[in-house]
Design an enzyme around this catalytic site. Structure first.
Site, PDB file in Angstrom:
ATOM      1  N   LYS A  24      28.371  80.399  17.742  1.00 50.71           N
ATOM      2  CA  LYS A  24      28.264  81.683  16.596  1.00 50.71           C
ATOM      3  C   LYS A  24      27.065  81.535  15.762  1.00 50.71           C
ATOM      4  O   LYS A  24      26.624  80.257  15.492  1.00 50.71           O
ATOM      5  CB  LYS A  24      29.540  81.553  15.961  1.00 50.71           C
ATOM      6  CG  LYS A  24      30.807  82.074  16.784  1.00 50.71           C
ATOM      7  CD  LYS A  24      31.796  82.106  15.606  1.00 50.71           C
ATOM      8  CE  LYS A  24      33.086  82.756  16.055  1.00 50.71           C
ATOM      9  NZ  LYS A  24      33.994  81.464  16.838  1.00 50.71           N
ATOM     10  N   GLU A  84      40.508  72.483  25.226  1.00 52.02           N
ATOM     11  CA  GLU A  84      40.427  71.999  23.929  1.00 52.02           C
ATOM     12  C   GLU A  84      41.368  72.476  23.294  1.00 52.02           C
ATOM     13  O   GLU A  84      42.385  73.563  23.669  1.00 52.02           O
ATOM     14  CB  GLU A  84      39.284  72.127  23.055  1.00 52.02           C
ATOM     15  CG  GLU A  84      38.837  73.527  22.853  1.00 52.02           C
ATOM     16  CD  GLU A  84      38.217  73.563  21.394  1.00 52.02           C
ATOM     17  OE1 GLU A  84      38.326  72.976  20.359  1.00 52.02           O
ATOM     18  OE2 GLU A  84      36.808  74.264  21.548  1.00 52.02           O
TER      19      GLU A  84
HETATM   20  N1  PSU Z   1      33.459  77.360  17.236  1.00 52.75           N
HETATM   21  C1  PSU Z   1      34.494  78.694  17.602  1.00 52.75           C
HETATM   22  N2  PSU Z   1      35.535  78.193  17.699  1.00 52.75           N
HETATM   23  C2  PSU Z   1      36.241  77.181  17.456  1.00 52.75           C
HETATM   24  C3  PSU Z   1      35.357  75.830  17.182  1.00 52.75           C
HETATM   25  C4  PSU Z   1      34.110  76.069  16.984  1.00 52.75           C
HETATM   26  O1  PSU Z   1      33.942  79.616  17.741  1.00 52.75           O
HETATM   27  O2  PSU Z   1      37.438  76.871  17.455  1.00 52.75           O
HETATM   28  C5  PSU Z   1      35.883  74.645  16.953  1.00 52.75           C
HETATM   29  C6  PSU Z   1      35.773  73.776  18.186  1.00 52.75           C
HETATM   30  O3  PSU Z   1      36.914  72.944  18.252  1.00 52.75           O
HETATM   31  C7  PSU Z   1      34.567  73.043  17.907  1.00 52.75           C
HETATM   32  C8  PSU Z   1      34.820  72.662  16.086  1.00 52.75           C
HETATM   33  O4  PSU Z   1      34.125  72.005  18.554  1.00 52.75           O
HETATM   34  O5  PSU Z   1      35.298  73.830  16.005  1.00 52.75           O
HETATM   35  C9  PSU Z   1      33.447  72.364  15.529  1.00 52.75           C
HETATM   36  O6  PSU Z   1      33.934  71.900  14.271  1.00 52.75           O
HETATM   37  P1  PSU Z   1      32.692  71.297  13.214  1.00 52.75           P
HETATM   38  O7  PSU Z   1      31.746  72.129  13.099  1.00 52.75           O
HETATM   39  O8  PSU Z   1      33.444  70.763  12.036  1.00 52.75           O
HETATM   40  O9  PSU Z   1      32.241  70.150  14.201  1.00 52.75           O
END
Ligand code: PSU
Ligand code: MN
Length: 309
Positions: A159, A25
């Site tokens: 996390k 990603e």
């Molecule tokens: N968790 C991490 N690092 C990240 C992300 C999540 O530890 O970079 C990123 C990933 O791309 C994940 C996104 O898909 O954040 C999730 O965002 P949201 O909670 O807005 O869906």
């Protein structure tokens, strides 16, 4: 459909030759880590994939196309530009149509990997049910994507900025297997385990590949989460990191940070508070996921290889 997708030469060749490919990603690069560590991490992760016998396909949006496989210059651009949109399922059509720069989240990377015929995807951590979601309804689109798109995601769990218990409940409801690799508990990203037991675990990448294949052979739509704990020597002290995370969550509430800004805000607060220690751990676990994920991709590829003669 085809006009929107552009495979790099390396990825196209791997497809033509039936070689294993690992999707990666780009939100982790543009919104998950600071420059220049992000670009260094991205290119090292690509190299780990190659060294373990597959071809890396980092996915991002550019010039009205879904790019599957980026050049070194493109990685640098996505890592250094402040003008990159965080693109989840909702945002994908607009960013493609407007020909903007877009970094793909776990959800969008799954969509694009599926379009390109790549079933295995490696990242750091998935999004999930946020703490307090019972009132904010902040639940990452990653979970819904895992429910419906046939891509397996290798990660270090999630996390504890999230409510890990509710995240597991959501995944169970949606029928998404969560398989622990060498752990009976859901890993919590910075630490090797959380308090939440998994009902599926193995020490074998072949068993994981076979399970994924069986799922799709049975026509059970959707992805799987392969949860691979951070290597012991990089794991952080649980009480310390949880204290930091609690503080970051509190600040997000104070500043009224919501929607797609929530996760990047929390990540950067954690990095600040740990004086870069969390970044080091983050990079180490992604690299480890790349190694394990590539082994799974190689095994899966062998099981599904078409017999050529
Ligand atoms: N968790 C991490 N690092 C990240 C992300 C999540 O530890 O970079 C990123 C990933 O791309 C994940 C996104 O898909 O954040 C999730 O965002 P949201 O909670 O807005 O869906
Ligand atoms: Mn959200």
């Amino acid at each position: 459909m085809k006009k929107y997708i552009e495979l790099s030469q390396e990825v196209q060749q791997a497809k033509d030759e039936g070689k294993p490919i690992v999707a990666l990603e780009s939100t982790i690069i543009s919104h998950g880590m600071p420059y220049p560590e992000n670009v260094k991490m991205a290119s090292e992760v690509e190299q780990i994939v190659r060294d373990n016998g597959a071809v890396p396909a980092t996915i991002a949006i550019m010039d009205g196309k879904i790019k599957v496989g980026l050049t070194a210059d493109e990685l640098e651009l996505f890592g250094s530009s402040s003008d990159v949109a965080k693109v989840s399922r909702r945002d994908l059509p607009q960013i493609v149509a407007e020909k903007k720069l877009g970094a793909t989240t776990v959800a969008t990377t799954m969509i694009c990997a599926d379009l390109a015929g790549i079933p295995i995807f490696v990242t750091g951590g998935i999004g999930g049910v946020h703490r307090g979601a019972e009132t904010t309804m902040d639940i990452s689109a990653d979970l819904e994507e895992l429910a419906k798109t046939d891509v397996a995601v290798i990660c270090a769990g999630a996390k504890s900025i999230l409510d890990l218990g509710l995240t597991l409940e959501y995944l169970e409801t949606k029928g998404v297997p969560v398989i622990g690799y060498g752990t009976e508990y859901l890993p919590a990203f910075f630490t090797r385990k959380s308090e939440f037991p998994l009902n599926s675990y193995t020490d074998s990448v072949d068993v994981i590949a076979e399970t994924i294949k069986t799922k799709w052979d049975l026509n059970l739509k959707g992805g799987a989460v392969i949860a691979n704990p951070i290597p012991e020597q990089y794991a952080m002290d649980e009480d310390y990191i949880n204290g930091v995370i609690d503080q970051a969550v509190k600040e997000a509430e104070e500043y009224d940070i919501t929607g797609k800004d929530s996760t990047p805000f929390l990540l950067s607060k954690i990095k600040e508070a740990t004086k870069g220690k969390s970044l080091e751990a983050n990079i180490a676990l992604v690299k480890h996921n790349a190694k394990v994920g590539t082994q799974i991709a190689v095994s899966y590829n062998q099981k599904t290889a078409k017999v050529l003669n």
